[in-house]
Design an enzyme around this catalytic site. Structure first.
Site, PDB file in Angstrom:
ATOM      1  N   GLU A 255      85.751  59.331  39.662  1.00 11.50           N
ATOM      2  CA  GLU A 255      84.664  60.042  39.393  1.00 11.50           C
ATOM      3  C   GLU A 255      83.385  59.363  38.897  1.00 11.50           C
ATOM      4  OE1 GLU A 255      84.958  63.176  39.838  1.00 11.50           O
ATOM      5  OE2 GLU A 255      87.067  63.899  39.437  1.00 11.50           O
TER       6      GLU A 255
ATOM      7  N   CYS B 245      91.998  60.525  27.743  1.00  7.05           N
ATOM      8  CA  CYS B 245      92.799  59.617  28.904  1.00  7.05           C
ATOM      9  C   CYS B 245      92.412  58.274  28.664  1.00  7.05           C
ATOM     10  CB  CYS B 245      92.535  59.993  30.225  1.00  7.05           C
ATOM     11  SG  CYS B 245      91.071  60.416  30.940  1.00  7.05           S
TER      12      CYS B 245
ATOM     13  N   ASN C  15      90.986  68.576  26.931  1.00  9.36           N
ATOM     14  CA  ASN C  15      90.454  67.690  25.894  1.00  9.36           C
ATOM     15  C   ASN C  15      89.090  67.656  25.783  1.00  9.36           C
ATOM     16  OD1 ASN C  15      90.724  66.561  28.265  1.00  9.36           O
ATOM     17  ND2 ASN C  15      90.953  64.636  27.533  1.00  9.36           N
TER      18      ASN C  15
ATOM     19  N   GLU D 243      92.815  61.967  38.221  1.00  8.59           N
ATOM     20  CA  GLU D 243      92.681  61.230  36.942  1.00  8.59           C
ATOM     21  C   GLU D 243      93.333  61.782  35.990  1.00  8.59           C
ATOM     22  OE1 GLU D 243      91.238  60.255  33.963  1.00  8.59           O
ATOM     23  OE2 GLU D 243      89.707  61.555  33.660  1.00  8.59           O
TER      24      GLU D 243
END
Ligand code: ADP
Length: 479
Positions: free
Chosen positions: A453, A281, A149, A247
């Site tokens: 992250e 996400c 993505n 993630e």
């Protein structure tokens, strides 16, 4: 034919076995890039190169490591036209969006370049005859597995802190969007990153990805992608006692109270789920709206949503499979009785024929128990759910398997703070739907994953903490 090859030991490298895969350009349905398909033997070569390079990179003076990473950032910015072309070819996304994501990739390298002297450690006051200190040490070879993505952006998000903390990397981009990760590795080499410090292996997740997770010299995996793949990686990691950053997905709630600036909140609510055609996400895909303004606000959101036009400001679904998945969810929503307010179909614009475009879509009349409210669509699909009280809004927001992001819009700042605290989510946006921010730690609760992250925090996830205790013999002058 031009075949995109691995990047191993500072060189473009063909596969040992030589298979290739030609992708589909999502904007047109035409032919995409042809990419070499690696095998475990290619992963082994890359991991050995990264393993061999680890001491040299770890022991380079931190200022020099920072200078190199800073030059990677500059290299990314200088190559933005080339990178944009590659990213747009692989993903079909609007040029401006691709450029912003590439600038974001450069930001990661710039941010972590400035933090190379961190994480340092502390001196601990234990006993007078002991000098005790902690040290941050790199983990070794890091596997970085990324989805399709935001290809270069997500590669940079994991690789920049991993490298800054003194690790070496074997990255694997998604098979459909490999071009910019290879370009990133080349740019990093040109910036002076030593050979073997940053390697990229191309190919299928089940083959190359699995081989990275299973490789005994890989000491951590940072994975961004779907929940089922995260679970598979987690099973292998459990056997290896391998640390992970996961993630995964989200079904993030955006809560709008009646006292909010409704016009602004509506454009933000649309941006929250339509950016990158919902293939993010952290998209805000559940809009919780206070009863009383529900109809007025939904109308505003529908208007704001219609400003995202397929082929212009709204890119295609990046893979054919995702294109099909979104269409299945249109059927799910219809079968569940959700009220379609706009969109709900593939794009009928004849000029977009062949591309994987869908209309940005808003459903109202949705109950939080419906599948369309619980499952991540990963497309530009918003569900509107009404609530009465603050307590109910919080309960609905947290009634989800996921917990990545939350948004709250209200003129009552105390209430906004209360809601921010109550969200079971890794990051919360108050009165604007935030996007790119390198400084803000990012990660999930529940099925959205674990680890963080971004931010200074990420460095801790790419290093060990070691405590050292030194006995000090007393001097003769000591009483
Ligand atoms: P999606 O289903 O949206 O493509 P995935 O989670 O399958 O998302 O993909 C994210 C990344 O994980 C991609 O680089 C993909 O190739 C990789 N991948 C897929 N399956 C596996 C697996 N079993 N082990 C490791 N990596 C995998």
């Amino acid at each position: 034919m031009n075949v995109l090859e691995h990047w191993i030991g500072g060189l473009s490298t063909p596969s040992i076995d030589g298979g290739t895969r030609t992708g589909v350009a999502p904007a047109t349905g035409g032919e995409g890039a042809t990419v070499t398909q690696g095998t475990p033997a290619d992963v082994d070569r890359a991991v050995l190169a990264a393993h061999a390079a680890r001491h040299g990179w770890r022991h380079i003076a931190s200022m020099e490591r920072g200078r190199i990473l800073g030059r990677v950032a500059t290299g990314i910015r200088n190559a933005i036209d080339e990178l944009t072309e590659l990213e747009v070819a692989d993903t079909g996304k609007p040029i401006e969006l691709a450029r912003a994501e590439i600038q974001g990739a450069a930001d990661y390298f710039e941010f972590y370049a400035a933090l190379v002297h961190l994480p340092a450690g502390d001196v601990l006051d234990v006993r007078p005859d002991l000098h005790v200190y902690t040290l941050r040490e790199p983990l070794g070879v890091i596997g970085v597995i990324t989805p399709w993505n935001l290809p270069i952006n997500q590669a940079a998000r994991a690789c920049a802190p991993a490298l800054a903390a003194g690790n070496t990397v074997v990255a694997k981009p998604a098979e459909t969007t490999s071009q910019t990760t290879i370009a990133l590795a080349r740019i990093a080499s040109e910036a002076g990153l030593p050979d073997g410090v940053f390697n990229v292996v191309l190919g299928r997740g089940a083959v190359v990805g699995t081989a990275i997770v299973e490789h005994p010299l890989v000491r951590k995996v940072a994975f961004t992608g779907s929940v089922p793949t995260g679970q598979q990686i987690g099973r292998i990691a459990a056997d290896r006692i391998l640390p992970l950053t996961l993630e995964l997905g989200g079904k993030s709630a955006n809560i709008v109270f009646a006292d909010a600036d409704l016009a602004f909140a509506a454009t933000e609510a649309a941006r929250a789920f339509a950016t990158n055609a919902g293939q993010v996400c952290s998209s805000g895909t559940r809009l919780l709206v206070q009863r009383g303004i529900e109809e007025e606000f939904t109308t505003l959101v529908v208007e704001a949503t219609q400003a995202y036009r397929p082929g212009e400001t709204l890119g295609p679904m990046i893979t054919r499979s995702q294109f099909e998945t979104v269409q299945e969810y249109f059927e799910v929503a219809a079968a569940e009785g959700a009220v379609l307010r706009t969109g709900g179909s593939v794009s009928t614009d004849p000029s977009l024929k062949g591309g994987f475009f869908v209309e940005p879509t808003v459903y109202s009349g949705v109950d939080n128990r419906m599948r369309i409210a619980r499952e991540e669509v990963f497309g530009p699909v918003l569900v509107v759910i009404p609530f009465d009280t603050e307590e109910e809004a919080i309960a609905l927001a947290n009634d989800s398997d996921f917990g990545l992001v939350g948004g709250v819009f209200s003129a009552d700042i105390s209430r906004a703070f209360r809601v921010a605290e109550a969200f079971e989510a890794g990051q919360v946006y108050i009165n604007s739907w935030s996007t790119q921010s390198v400084q803000m730690p990012f990660g999930g609760h529940k099925a959205s994953g674990y680890g963080r992250e971004k931010g200074i925090e990420a460095l801790a996830h790419y290093s060990h903490l070691k405590s050292v205790s030194v006995r000090i013999t007393p001097g003769r002058w000591a009483r």
